[in-house]
Design an enzyme around this catalytic site. Structure first.
Site, PDB file in Angstrom:
ATOM      1  N   HIS A  59       0.852  -1.193   0.000  1.00 28.41           N
ATOM      2  CA  HIS A  59       0.000   0.000   0.000  1.00 28.41           C
ATOM      3  C   HIS A  59       0.887   1.242   0.000  1.00 28.41           C
ATOM      4  CE1 HIS A  59      -3.845   2.098   1.787  1.00 28.41           C
ATOM      5  NE2 HIS A  59      -3.341   2.757   0.770  1.00 28.41           N
ATOM      6  N   TRP A 102       4.087   5.445   5.093  1.00 32.48           N
ATOM      7  CA  TRP A 102       3.438   6.668   5.550  1.00 32.48           C
ATOM      8  C   TRP A 102       4.083   7.232   6.804  1.00 32.48           C
ATOM      9  CZ3 TRP A 102      -2.092   4.129   6.038  1.00 32.48           C
ATOM     10  CH2 TRP A 102      -2.506   3.644   4.787  1.00 32.48           C
ATOM     11  N   TYR A 139      -1.805  12.534  10.959  1.00 22.54           N
ATOM     12  CA  TYR A 139      -0.746  12.670   9.960  1.00 22.54           C
ATOM     13  C   TYR A 139      -0.957  13.892   9.091  1.00 22.54           C
ATOM     14  CZ  TYR A 139      -4.283  10.631   6.828  1.00 22.54           C
ATOM     15  OH  TYR A 139      -5.435  10.392   6.112  1.00 22.54           O
ATOM     16  N   GLU A 141       0.499   7.941  -3.704  1.00 22.83           N
ATOM     17  CA  GLU A 141       1.263   7.616  -2.509  1.00 22.83           C
ATOM     18  C   GLU A 141       2.425   8.581  -2.317  1.00 22.83           C
ATOM     19  OE1 GLU A 141       0.629   5.214  -0.038  1.00 22.83           O
ATOM     20  OE2 GLU A 141      -1.291   5.342  -1.095  1.00 22.83           O
ATOM     21  N   LYS A 176       0.844  12.284  -1.536  1.00 23.71           N
ATOM     22  CA  LYS A 176       0.179  12.378  -0.236  1.00 23.71           C
ATOM     23  C   LYS A 176       1.122  12.125   0.922  1.00 23.71           C
ATOM     24  CE  LYS A 176      -3.780  10.600   2.401  1.00 23.71           C
ATOM     25  NZ  LYS A 176      -4.987   9.735   2.380  1.00 23.71           N
ATOM     26  N   HIS A 177       1.985  11.118   0.800  1.00 21.33           N
ATOM     27  CA  HIS A 177       2.821  10.701   1.927  1.00 21.33           C
ATOM     28  C   HIS A 177       4.308  11.027   1.756  1.00 21.33           C
ATOM     29  CE1 HIS A 177      -0.633   8.616   3.611  1.00 21.33           C
ATOM     30  NE2 HIS A 177      -0.812   7.990   2.472  1.00 21.33           N
TER      31      HIS A 177
END
Length: 259
Positions: free
Chosen positions: A76, A79, A87, A134, A137-138
């Site tokens: 996934h 993070w 977060y 991914e 966002k992270h």
């Protein structure tokens, strides 16, 4: 980076606390720097992850539709978490790149792309968009891989390092084999307890409790939590207990096969 542990019968992070060396051109961090989430410091540096000091290597078990091999979980992401279950997200729009495949190939990481196409897959078949999501966002919220933390920085260098590190962590956390070693295998008829699942996975996570997620009573996600000393690429990882409470039932959990 990883060592085979015959007693566990699988690849495991060696004591989960080894410094995981890479070829990243990040600034050198002193071995005395504190672990993220374990220091009173609130100053982010290239050697101290803040505020996102906890790191989650997260995995999917997708069955409807099926993604990835039938005998493996899939990635996934990786993070950053603010050490308390909250977060930051989408932290730098100027680096929210929309050409991850091209970036990795330009860095001679075609083998990495091939691996990701097999094990880091989108439920709708659009892997590139998933990777872009991914990273944007992270990945852009991890302060220890900002461009200023590199020596002789080359454009987008941190992108390749982020995806390679996520894959390396995933390879050392074989959820499928960890469960199978405890007799927990995909089945349309068997059910398992949350305690048995967590105990099996703790064996590849240095004894630390993992987070499990269920959908309609079926196991579908696992999150492994870490604190890190130094930067996230070649820093020292320490397994820690989950910061998130699972909503899975204590018993009767299904782990259905990828048909």
């Amino acid at each position: 980076m990883f060592q085979f542990n015959p007693s566990k019968g699988m690849l495991a992070l060696a004591a989960m606390n080894l410094i995981t060396g890479t070829t990243a051109n990040l600034k050198t961090c002193a071995s005395s720097s504190g672990f993220s989430c374990q220091s009173s410091s609130t100053t982010p540096t290239c050697c101290f992850n803040y505020p996102g000091g906890a790191f989650l290597q997260t995995q999917f078990w997708d069955t409807d539709p099926v993604t990835g091999p039938s005998n493996s979980w899939t990635i996934h992401g990786l993070w950053p978490d603010n050490c308390d279950g909250t977060y930051e997200a989408n932290c730098d729009s100027s680096r929210a790149y929309t050409n991850i495949t091209e970036i990795l190939q330009a860095q001679d990481r075609s083998d990495l792309v091939s691996y990701m196409d097999k094990y880091w897959v989108d439920i709708n078949g659009d892997n590139e968009s998933f990777w872009e999501h991914e990273w944007g966002k992270h990945g852009t919220c991890i302060n220890t891989i900002e461009p200023s933390c590199y020596t002789g920085y080359e454009s987008q260098e941190e992108v390749g390092d982020y995806f390679q590190k996520t894959v390396d962590l995933f390879k050392g956390l074989d959820t499928y084999k960890a469960l199978a070693a405890a007799g927990i295998t995909p089945s349309n008829s068997k059910t398992y307890t949350a305690g048995a699942i967590k105990a099996a996975l703790a064996k590849v996570h240095d004894g630390a409790e993992v987070y499990i997620s269920c959908s309609s009573g079926k196991l579908n996600q696992v999150w492994y939590f870490f604190n890190v000393q130094g930067n996230i690429i070649d820093g020292k990882y320490e397994a820690v207990d989950s910061l998130t409470s699972s909503a899975c039932s204590k018993s009767g959990i299904k782990y259905v096969p990828k048909n």
